[in-house]
Design a protein around this motif. Structure first.
Motif, PDB file in Angstrom:
ATOM      1  N   VAL A  17     -87.526  -6.706  82.336  1.00 16.44           N
ATOM      2  CA  VAL A  17     -87.546  -8.111  81.932  1.00 16.44           C
ATOM      3  C   VAL A  17     -87.690  -9.008  83.156  1.00 16.44           C
ATOM      4  O   VAL A  17     -88.440  -9.989  83.153  1.00 16.44           O
ATOM      5  N   GLY A  18     -86.982  -8.664  84.225  1.00 15.35           N
ATOM      6  CA  GLY A  18     -87.046  -9.469  85.442  1.00 15.35           C
ATOM      7  C   GLY A  18     -88.456  -9.564  86.005  1.00 15.35           C
ATOM      8  O   GLY A  18     -88.897 -10.639  86.427  1.00 15.35           O
ATOM      9  N   LYS A  19     -89.143  -8.434  86.018  1.00 22.17           N
ATOM     10  CA  LYS A  19     -90.531  -8.436  86.511  1.00 22.17           C
ATOM     11  C   LYS A  19     -91.420  -9.329  85.647  1.00 22.17           C
ATOM     12  O   LYS A  19     -92.284 -10.052  86.150  1.00 22.17           O
ATOM     13  N   GLN A  20     -91.202  -9.279  84.325  1.00 23.66           N
ATOM     14  CA  GLN A  20     -92.014 -10.097  83.430  1.00 23.66           C
ATOM     15  C   GLN A  20     -91.668 -11.583  83.558  1.00 23.66           C
ATOM     16  O   GLN A  20     -92.545 -12.439  83.445  1.00 23.66           O
ATOM     17  N   VAL A  21     -90.405 -11.876  83.794  1.00 21.91           N
ATOM     18  CA  VAL A  21     -90.001 -13.272  84.021  1.00 21.91           C
ATOM     19  C   VAL A  21     -90.690 -13.806  85.269  1.00 21.91           C
ATOM     20  O   VAL A  21     -91.208 -14.930  85.278  1.00 21.91           O
ATOM     21  N   VAL A  67     -79.641 -10.204  74.881  1.00 23.38           N
ATOM     22  CA  VAL A  67     -80.624 -10.736  73.931  1.00 23.38           C
ATOM     23  C   VAL A  67     -80.717 -12.250  74.092  1.00 23.38           C
ATOM     24  O   VAL A  67     -81.813 -12.827  74.057  1.00 23.38           O
ATOM     25  N   ALA A  68     -79.568 -12.892  74.291  1.00 22.72           N
ATOM     26  CA  ALA A  68     -79.555 -14.342  74.494  1.00 22.72           C
ATOM     27  C   ALA A  68     -80.368 -14.723  75.727  1.00 22.72           C
ATOM     28  O   ALA A  68     -81.124 -15.704  75.706  1.00 22.72           O
ATOM     29  N   ASP A  69     -80.225 -13.950  76.797  1.00 23.38           N
ATOM     30  CA  ASP A  69     -81.004 -14.211  78.016  1.00 23.38           C
ATOM     31  C   ASP A  69     -82.501 -14.151  77.717  1.00 23.38           C
ATOM     32  O   ASP A  69     -83.265 -15.028  78.125  1.00 23.38           O
ATOM     33  N   VAL A  70     -82.915 -13.091  77.022  1.00 23.83           N
ATOM     34  CA  VAL A  70     -84.339 -12.897  76.748  1.00 23.83           C
ATOM     35  C   VAL A  70     -84.888 -14.038  75.896  1.00 23.83           C
ATOM     36  O   VAL A  70     -85.965 -14.584  76.176  1.00 23.83           O
ATOM     37  N   LEU A  71     -84.146 -14.424  74.867  1.00 18.69           N
ATOM     38  CA  LEU A  71     -84.624 -15.491  73.978  1.00 18.69           C
ATOM     39  C   LEU A  71     -84.754 -16.819  74.712  1.00 18.69           C
ATOM     40  O   LEU A  71     -85.769 -17.522  74.581  1.00 18.69           O
ATOM     41  N   VAL A  72     -83.742 -17.160  75.489  1.00 19.46           N
ATOM     42  CA  VAL A  72     -83.765 -18.446  76.187  1.00 19.46           C
ATOM     43  C   VAL A  72     -84.807 -18.443  77.304  1.00 19.46           C
ATOM     44  O   VAL A  72     -85.531 -19.430  77.493  1.00 19.46           O
ATOM     45  N   LEU A  73     -84.905 -17.346  78.045  1.00 14.12           N
ATOM     46  CA  LEU A  73     -85.914 -17.263  79.100  1.00 14.12           C
ATOM     47  C   LEU A  73     -87.329 -17.363  78.513  1.00 14.12           C
ATOM     48  O   LEU A  73     -88.195 -18.044  79.067  1.00 14.12           O
ATOM     49  N   ALA A  74     -87.540 -16.708  77.381  1.00 18.16           N
ATOM     50  CA  ALA A  74     -88.855 -16.767  76.739  1.00 18.16           C
ATOM     51  C   ALA A  74     -89.190 -18.192  76.322  1.00 18.16           C
ATOM     52  O   ALA A  74     -90.311 -18.664  76.538  1.00 18.16           O
ATOM     53  N   ARG A  75     -88.208 -18.875  75.736  1.00 20.23           N
ATOM     54  CA  ARG A  75     -88.466 -20.263  75.320  1.00 20.23           C
ATOM     55  C   ARG A  75     -88.695 -21.157  76.527  1.00 20.23           C
ATOM     56  O   ARG A  75     -89.580 -22.027  76.519  1.00 20.23           O
ATOM     57  N   VAL A  82     -91.228 -10.940  73.025  1.00 20.77           N
ATOM     58  CA  VAL A  82     -91.681  -9.552  73.107  1.00 20.77           C
ATOM     59  C   VAL A  82     -92.416  -9.284  74.406  1.00 20.77           C
ATOM     60  O   VAL A  82     -92.402  -8.157  74.922  1.00 20.77           O
ATOM     61  N   THR A  83     -93.066 -10.297  74.977  1.00 22.04           N
ATOM     62  CA  THR A  83     -93.812 -10.074  76.214  1.00 22.04           C
ATOM     63  C   THR A  83     -92.893  -9.900  77.419  1.00 22.04           C
ATOM     64  O   THR A  83     -93.340  -9.421  78.460  1.00 22.04           O
ATOM     65  N   LEU A  84     -91.640 -10.316  77.305  1.00 22.71           N
ATOM     66  CA  LEU A  84     -90.683 -10.068  78.383  1.00 22.71           C
ATOM     67  C   LEU A  84     -90.126  -8.655  78.308  1.00 22.71           C
ATOM     68  O   LEU A  84     -89.748  -8.070  79.322  1.00 22.71           O
ATOM     69  N   LEU A  85     -90.076  -8.113  77.093  1.00 22.19           N
ATOM     70  CA  LEU A  85     -89.522  -6.773  76.910  1.00 22.19           C
ATOM     71  C   LEU A  85     -90.569  -5.682  77.102  1.00 22.19           C
ATOM     72  O   LEU A  85     -90.255  -4.578  77.540  1.00 22.19           O
ATOM     73  N   PHE A  86     -91.820  -5.999  76.767  1.00 16.12           N
ATOM     74  CA  PHE A  86     -92.871  -4.989  76.821  1.00 16.12           C
ATOM     75  C   PHE A  86     -94.040  -5.486  77.664  1.00 16.12           C
ATOM     76  O   PHE A  86     -94.814  -6.336  77.217  1.00 16.12           O
ATOM     77  N   PRO A  87     -94.188  -4.960  78.874  1.00 12.73           N
ATOM     78  CA  PRO A  87     -95.292  -5.379  79.759  1.00 12.73           C
ATOM     79  C   PRO A  87     -96.633  -4.923  79.210  1.00 12.73           C
ATOM     80  O   PRO A  87     -96.918  -3.731  79.142  1.00 12.73           O
ATOM     81  N   LEU A  88     -97.465  -5.861  78.820  1.00  9.98           N
ATOM     82  CA  LEU A  88     -98.735  -5.520  78.182  1.00  9.98           C
ATOM     83  C   LEU A  88     -99.764  -4.972  79.157  1.00  9.98           C
ATOM     84  O   LEU A  88    -100.841  -4.544  78.741  1.00  9.98           O
ATOM     85  N   ASP A  89     -99.445  -4.986  80.451  1.00 13.58           N
ATOM     86  CA  ASP A  89    -100.384  -4.432  81.433  1.00 13.58           C
ATOM     87  C   ASP A  89    -100.087  -2.962  81.734  1.00 13.58           C
ATOM     88  O   ASP A  89    -100.642  -2.396  82.665  1.00 13.58           O
TER      89      ASP A  89
END
Length: 220
Positions: A17-21, A67-75, A82-89
């Motif tokens: 997640v950190g890398k995607q952030v 989960v709260a971190d992921v949701l707030v960071l995504a927003r 989903v793009t923070l959890l799964f690197p599409l590259d």
């Protein structure tokens, strides 16, 4: 030199997640967001994450991510969670401790579009899989709402064109408008039934767009 212990699954997820952030924060096309700006935005959203916490997450130092971190960071980053959890590259991604699967299959599993991507799969079994009834209804509801609005809009366009036409052209446009209007009306009834079905499953139907807001009143 002492070897560092291998990260556990929590830490590996946090690292991912950190890398995607970091990638999302750097942005593309010249758009960049500082770590402080991201921290400020998270605070505005009601879930403060200090700049130091974000830095540790991006560097792979933080051991967990909620989960709260992921949701707030995504927003805050204006990206789908989903793009923070799964690197599409990447071609493969770890789904469970020590168990990996194809990236796109993982995204589909997360979005309830397919079963868990496990090992050598039977394509026929995958094709037979169906999402939970409520999710299928929500998706169908969205499709029918979109189609209903499209047909109603096209019917209105035909009627407008008919006012400027004459003879056979006018008749064709009025006939086409009537046909689309009838189909839109039929879809209104289908949508009403879907909304009743969702409520029977103790689920709240999605908010309807303004042109269809009266549907719930008609069924009450």
């Amino acid at each position: 030199m002492e070897q560092l212990p291998e990260k556990d699954f929590n830490a590996r997820i946090a690292d991912r997640v950190g890398k995607q952030v970091a990638k999302a924060r750097e942005g593309k096309g010249g758009r960049k967001m500082s770590a402080q700006a991201l921290a400020d935005r998270c605070a505005e959203l009601g879930h403060p994450l200090d700049r130091s916490v974000i830095a540790k997450l991006e560097k792979g130092i933080r051991q967990t991510v909620t989960v709260a971190d992921v949701l707030v960071l995504a927003r805050a980053l204006d990206v789908p969670p989903v793009t923070l959890l799964f690197p599409l590259d990447q071609a493969q991604v770890e789904l469970l401790p020590g168990e990996s699967g194809p990236m796109w299959s993982a995204v589909q599993w997360f979005a309830a579009e397919r079963p868990f991507p496990a090992g050598e799969e039977d394509p026929a079994a995958v094709s037979r899989w169906e999402p939970p009834a409520a999710i299928a209804l929500y998706r169908q509801h969205e499709e029918f709402v979109r189609e209903c609005l499209r047909l109603a809009g096209r019917a209105a366009d035909y009627r407008t064109q008919a006012t400027l036409a004459a003879g056979d052209a006018k008749i064709r446009l009025e006939t086409a408008a009537d046909a689309d209007a009838m189909l839109a009306m039929s879809l209104r009834e289908v949508i009403q039934g879907m909304r009743r079905s969702l409520r029977s499953l103790n689920h709240e139907p999605p908010l309807l767009p303004e042109p269809l807001r009266g549907l719930d009143d008609e069924t009450s």
